[in-house]
Design a protein around this motif. Sequence first.
Motif, short mmCIF file in Angstrom:
data_model
loop_
_atom_site.label_atom_id
_atom_site.label_comp_id
_atom_site.label_asym_id
_atom_site.label_seq_id
_atom_site.Cartn_x
_atom_site.Cartn_y
_atom_site.Cartn_z
N TYR A 249 1.13 -1.97 -0.36
CA TYR A 249 0.03 -0.29 0.51
C TYR A 249 0.69 1.44 -0.16
O TYR A 249 0.81 2.24 -0.58
CB TYR A 249 -0.94 0.37 1.17
N LYS A 250 1.72 1.20 1.14
CA LYS A 250 3.08 2.66 1.04
C LYS A 250 3.73 2.75 -0.17
O LYS A 250 3.96 4.08 -1.03
CB LYS A 250 4.13 2.29 2.21
N GLN A 251 3.57 1.63 -1.06
CA GLN A 251 4.74 1.88 -2.15
C GLN A 251 3.73 2.68 -3.17
O GLN A 251 3.97 3.45 -3.92
CB GLN A 251 4.94 0.64 -2.63
N LEU A 252 2.34 1.80 -3.48
CA LEU A 252 0.91 2.46 -4.46
C LEU A 252 1.23 3.82 -4.20
O LEU A 252 1.50 4.40 -4.70
CB LEU A 252 0.36 1.66 -4.56
N LEU A 253 1.49 4.22 -2.98
CA LEU A 253 0.67 5.52 -2.23
C LEU A 253 2.18 6.16 -2.40
O LEU A 253 2.10 7.51 -2.60
CB LEU A 253 0.86 5.67 -0.94
N ALA A 254 3.11 5.87 -2.51
CA ALA A 254 4.25 6.82 -2.87
C ALA A 254 4.65 6.92 -4.04
O ALA A 254 5.40 8.04 -4.84
CB ALA A 254 5.49 5.96 -2.32
N SER A 255 4.21 5.40 -5.22
CA SER A 255 3.92 5.92 -6.29
C SER A 255 3.89 7.32 -6.96
O SER A 255 2.69 7.76 -6.67
CB SER A 255 3.75 4.61 -6.94
N ASP A 256 4.78 7.71 -8.15
CA ASP A 256 4.32 8.94 -9.11
C ASP A 256 3.29 8.47 -9.85
O ASP A 256 2.81 9.02 -10.05
CB ASP A 256 5.92 9.60 -9.59
N ASN A 257 3.80 7.43 -10.73
CA ASN A 257 2.53 7.01 -11.34
C ASN A 257 1.34 7.54 -10.62
O ASN A 257 0.51 8.30 -11.16
CB ASN A 257 2.66 5.88 -12.04
N PHE A 258 0.97 6.91 -9.20
CA PHE A 258 -0.45 6.92 -8.95
C PHE A 258 -0.57 8.38 -9.00
O PHE A 258 -1.19 8.41 -9.52
CB PHE A 258 -0.69 6.05 -7.86
N LYS A 259 0.24 8.81 -8.32
CA LYS A 259 -0.03 10.23 -7.41
C LYS A 259 -0.59 11.12 -9.04
O LYS A 259 -1.23 12.47 -9.02
CB LYS A 259 0.60 10.96 -7.22
N ILE A 260 0.48 11.60 -9.81
CA ILE A 260 0.57 12.18 -11.17
C ILE A 260 -0.99 11.79 -11.86
O ILE A 260 -1.61 13.16 -12.27
CB ILE A 260 1.90 12.23 -12.32
N GLU A 261 -1.61 10.37 -12.45
CA GLU A 261 -2.57 10.15 -12.64
C GLU A 261 -3.95 10.41 -12.02
O GLU A 261 -4.28 11.28 -12.63
CB GLU A 261 -2.53 8.53 -12.87
N VAL A 262 -3.79 11.09 -10.76
CA VAL A 262 -4.60 11.42 -10.04
C VAL A 262 -4.89 13.21 -10.13
O VAL A 262 -5.87 13.53 -10.76
CB VAL A 262 -4.78 11.15 -8.45
#
Length: 758
Positions: A249-262
């Motif tokens: 979970y933490k990795q996904l939250l920290a991943s730039d891709n996810f944040k950038i997409e949102v």
Amino acid sequence: MLTTLRRIVLEFSQASELDQALMHLVSQVKEALATQCCSVYLADHQKQHFLLMASNGLAQDAFGRTSIGFTEGLIGLVGQREEPINIANAQQHPDFIHAPEVQEDHFQAFLGTPIIHQRKVLGILTVQQENARIFTENEEAFLVTLSAQLANALVNVEAQGLLEYHGKQSIGKYHKGIGGAPGVAIGQMIVVHPKADLTTIALTKEGDITQQRVIFDNAVIRTFAEFSQMSEKLKKIISDSSLDIFDVYKQLLASDNFKIEVIAKINQGWNAESALKLIVDSYVVKFEALDDEYLRERAYDIKDLGNRLLNNIQNLADHDQHLPEKFILVAEDVSAAMLAEHQHLGLLGIVSLTGSNNSHTAILAKALNIPAIMGVEYLAIRQLHQKHAILDGYAYQLYVTPGEALITEYQHILAAEYQLQAQVKEVEHLPALTKDGHSMSLLVNAGLSSGFEYSQNVGADGVGLYRTEIPFMNRSCFPSELEQTALYRQVLASFSGKPVTMRTLDVGGDKSLPYFPIIEANPFLGWRGIRITLDHPEIFLVQIRAMLRANYGLGNLAIMLPMISSITEVDEAIRLINQAYYELSAELPSHERETLTRPKIGVMIEVPSVIFQLEDLADKVDFFSVGSNDLTQYLLAVDRNNSRVASLYDFYHPAVLRALQYIAQISHKRNMPLSICGELANEATGALLLMAMGYKKLSMSAHSIAKVKWVIRHVEYQKLQKILANVLSLKNTMSVHSYMHEQLVELGLGDFVHARSQ
Ligand code: PEP
Ligand code: MG
């Protein structure tokens, strides 16, 4: 195929504009089936026609203009037959009608499937092709499955007036639910604690992009911190490998891709909730399509992570939860406990997305005289917060931001309602006596709300059912013997000199205790009522001791056992009651022993099996009380809490009425005191039929006593006997309703069968 289907449904439900969603849908279906035309028609039941809403293949000018009557053409035929129609050459079909404006002359093959929700045809989905050929079984199966899934997303389209295509203002936009409690409420809606759930988010664009980005960034920080705290705490309890999930979970939250997409979605104008939903849903679809089972299951983790983030977004964006003086409570699942908590704070009405007409929340709402509608599915509730509404608990409709004319109309209904209430109040303290001298005893159902029912001013002859579970609910552990004794004593003392029937703990089903969770696939058929308390004698004995102690010197207690389905349960419960009695008797000094009295013990008749053992039961107990709410549920096999089958749940089903009549006959034969404490006794029609069957005691919500008395005082018992004989010969529920409606109108009691007064 399955992945394509899921993607189409998902993208359809995500779209914020209906016309765009339909256009996208038809293009996707056309591509998926490699055909040349796909179109969707939606039903307008008022105008009795289907309207062509979108097509990829037919002339665009016809959208929103071409309508086909319900009995016309191939589209009408699909609607009438309620099944797919698959034709190689449509133009040669006798039902084909030529509509030049849609420009379909070059298409020959036609496949149409109806879009049906709960038996109602909402629209027709078609595909067409130039070659004269029958569409394959797989193609047909695809379209049928897709239509079935689209039905859920389309169910409110007509009600919301979205078919009014040309910008005309539709007058009566409303959301439809199921009756919870009758009445009308007009006021501001307050949405309470919606469970963070991405599937309930309706996509919305919001003006302030910077603010939405800040909300999202902060939610990520908070969620990250929560995971760190959670894994720290759990480290002490569980093995390290189980904690890996937090790292994922933490990795996904920290991943730039996810944040950038949102953030990219927020930059397009979507609010933080919607942007998150769009990205999480797209990840879920991708993961669910993977071959690797382990990775496929990660879709669940992504949903979970999404909901946790959403929770923080909602908390950060939450409006001021300051309650106005008067408000309509809206929540995904209004529990009985939530209702009890808000009842003194200016509660005008209740809207719950889940639940049904005989859920305990609905029963409590009726007891409190608060209008309620339940099972209002497919409602994006967060958008309702602080909006003005009319809640119509008679027609089960919710009007959001209604116009002045509608408000005035409803104010008149409210005024008429007050007048009727004032009228029946005149007889509140008079005896429940028919015109020809047949006397009835009206008792009150208590325990669901605190305080009100204890007042004897409502004209009741005692308490026919005291539900003990609510005091067990609003707490963090089981109440002690002393606490229970004090509470029960208060009730017994308020009705001193009058009988008070206390029911032993009846949790399970739709009543759960926060500190004693029961997770079951079929809770109403599971561990419930007496089954739990017999399995936990320590809980049962404490409760019985408390009841017996509360009764010292008063002597008006009777004990009632819920959910009895066998004689063995009665034997075991009586053995435990005796044990508690002897223990208490031994504990009391001899000169005080006479204050301890043996209460009468009765059983609830609510599980059909005991109807066939009434004679055996009569040898064991002192009275019967019919729980018609559960009896109806179990006799008809209809979950009382499930809105989908709410229309099948009906006290006036001939089988229920005949069972009630049979119970009355056997009780009479055995001289067994009989009462009824289900919701049926609250209704004018129900009360009259029960009286005619020979029920002498009706137990009901405090608010119904005056109404039922009024009705009893305006009829002749002799006449009711004839009415009952006719009712018992009827074969279906509808005939019972219409016959009784006619009869009450004839008796001058029409106001009480109008849905409003039931
Ligand atoms: C009933 O089942 O009719 C009844 C009175 O009990 P409850 O509604 O609490 O289950
Ligand atoms: Mg019951």
